[in-house]
Design an enzyme around this catalytic site. Sequence first.
Site, PDB file in Angstrom:
ATOM      1  N   ASP A  51       2.675 -25.246   3.384  1.00 12.56           N
ATOM      2  CA  ASP A  51       1.416 -25.360   3.633  1.00 12.56           C
ATOM      3  C   ASP A  51       1.059 -25.421   5.148  1.00 12.56           C
ATOM      4  OD1 ASP A  51      -1.418 -25.092   3.435  1.00 12.56           O
ATOM      5  OD2 ASP A  51      -1.352 -25.156   1.123  1.00 12.56           O
ATOM      6  N   HIS A 107      -2.340 -20.199   4.941  1.00 10.11           N
ATOM      7  CA  HIS A 107      -1.787 -21.567   4.949  1.00 10.11           C
ATOM      8  C   HIS A 107      -0.231 -21.678   5.485  1.00 10.11           C
ATOM      9  CE1 HIS A 107      -4.730 -23.329   1.874  1.00 10.11           C
ATOM     10  NE2 HIS A 107      -4.702 -21.848   1.514  1.00 10.11           N
ATOM     11  N   GLU A 164      -6.841 -17.894  -0.010  1.00 14.18           N
ATOM     12  CA  GLU A 164      -7.530 -18.253   1.164  1.00 14.18           C
ATOM     13  C   GLU A 164      -6.677 -17.796   2.445  1.00 14.18           C
ATOM     14  OE1 GLU A 164      -9.293 -22.495  -0.581  1.00 14.18           O
ATOM     15  OE2 GLU A 164      -6.941 -22.548  -0.187  1.00 14.18           O
TER      16      GLU A 164
HETATM   17  C1  ACM Z   1      -6.237 -22.766  -4.391  1.00 12.40           C
HETATM   18  O1  ACM Z   1      -6.713 -23.523  -5.052  1.00 12.40           O
HETATM   19  N1  ACM Z   1      -6.401 -22.461  -3.202  1.00 12.40           N
HETATM   20  C2  ACM Z   1      -5.277 -21.968  -5.227  1.00 12.40           C
END
Ligand code: ACM
Length: 568
Positions: free
Chosen positions: A226, A299, A365
């Site tokens: 991440d 990420h 995201e």
């Molecule tokens: C997530 O909670 N962004 C999968």
Amino acid sequence: MSTRHSNLFRQTAVSQMVAHSHLTIALAVVIVVCLFSRTPFSAASKPERASIIPRPVSIRQRQGHFTITSSTQVVAKKEATAEALKLIDALAPSMGFRLQLAARSKAQDNIIKLELDPQLPQIGDEGYTLKVTRENILIRARRPAGLFYGIQTLRQLLPPSIFRKAKVEGVTWKVPGVEITDYPRFKWRGLLVDPARHFIPKSALLRFIDTMSLHKLNSLQIHLTDDQGWRIEIKKYPKLTDIGARRDETLIGHLSKRPWLFDGRRHGGFYTQDDIREIVRYASDRHINIVPEIEMPGHARAAISSYPHLGVFPEKQRSLKPWTHWGVSGDIFAPRPTTIAFLQDVLSEVIQLFPSNYIHIGGDEAVKNQWKASEEIQAVIREKGLKNEEELQSWFTRQMDTFLSKHGRRLVGWDEILQGGLAPGAIVMSWRGEQGGITAANAGHDVVMAPTSHTYFDYYQGPAEKEPLAIGGYLPLRKVYHYDPVPAAIAPEKTRHVLGVQGQLWGEYISTPRHLEYMAYPRAAALAEVGWSPKRSKEYEDFLIRLRHHIGRLRAIGICYRPAESEK
Ligand code: ACM
């Protein structure tokens, strides 16, 4: 960890101590009442209640009990032997003796027999039958996983002190007479852990896996990469861990609270490939599949900090570092051939290490501002005849889907992978509510239900002012228990596409293994029942009664579960 956070932990420890002393008083009262009662043994003539979690499909309690002693033999042959040894290993520390294993036994008395029979009807590959009589115990299954789950049930039929790690004196190891037929509702009964945000030591991960197996959970997703850290050794790209596995410091307190304060301490760690092999094997010995997650295209800050050429603006990103706070960074992989090759190299090493059929590529995201701002990336969109950035992410995901399919694996992604068109073999993990899962299942794709509303175990489980700092939300035990992973909006003929359910333990605000257990239990016990037990047999009040007994097991193991209000 903030002061408030650690204070609350101390309070919890104190309240547990108080609860223990209440328990002592309660026990004393029970003993006194029993001593003076006219019929003190009347309750003993009824079969004892078996408090099995998750609740078995069918359970019939019988008169009498079987007692395990040092002369009890375990009888198993061929493939069943490995499971028999696990049973012997599990019982030995607290019993203080190792049961003898035999391939066959003339006597039918005083034995625990484990038997594989591929023809057993209607219980599937994870089901089992368990029969306890005064004379013997018989566990039967089609596959070793079924025997393993039968053993987990047997452990729960024994007194809770069976879970202690040193010899317990003065206990008779009685197993109540019972006949059980049992098998899971879903094949994916999962949890997610997030060592990317706060590194989870390998030893804690192994312990976590142990506790999962007691609950018949069978899938552990590890969020390995991440913005804040890269946690898996990749031989071809050593900087991923030389640079990406360490951050300079970490935000103290909640992201939304200003001004931001930092702890000023380096935070880091990663799993070597030998560690990974050990974790995978340890899990598979407990019939748990490890699903690795390598996040893309978003990420990606820790990866881009390690290799800036993977970013959209390499010149500007030269001095990038793994992030020290939470949120979603705008640093996204550039969809260039070199990046695709890099990620496929990473996935090559990942599939060597993880036998899992399922490889998770994140996909959630992905902030697309950098793609929008880059002439180069806009040209890529035009050249490929794509409409927009969503379609570009979809193209990106398809490169990975093709690669993974070629290697006989299946791609899993968060529900954003639906936008811009879903890759043909992809499995959707539905987190932003259930709609992603509904759409994908109705379109014939396999799905795993993981909605924030019912499965985000990083949410508060009680009033925020009484709980350790969490990301937000509110997800009490009751709500987890009542979740049904098959929404009515999935057409009846498509419900088979719901592989199962998963609970998420995102790590921003979970900085220690102790806190991880606190957030996981008892909610993961409720989730285990959601994933395993038939919908018709779910009953929250009954679950709570069994949970009260089950807590005794968690205590004997030393799990730092969250006590119920009544226990505090
Ligand atoms: C997530 O909670 N962004 C999968």
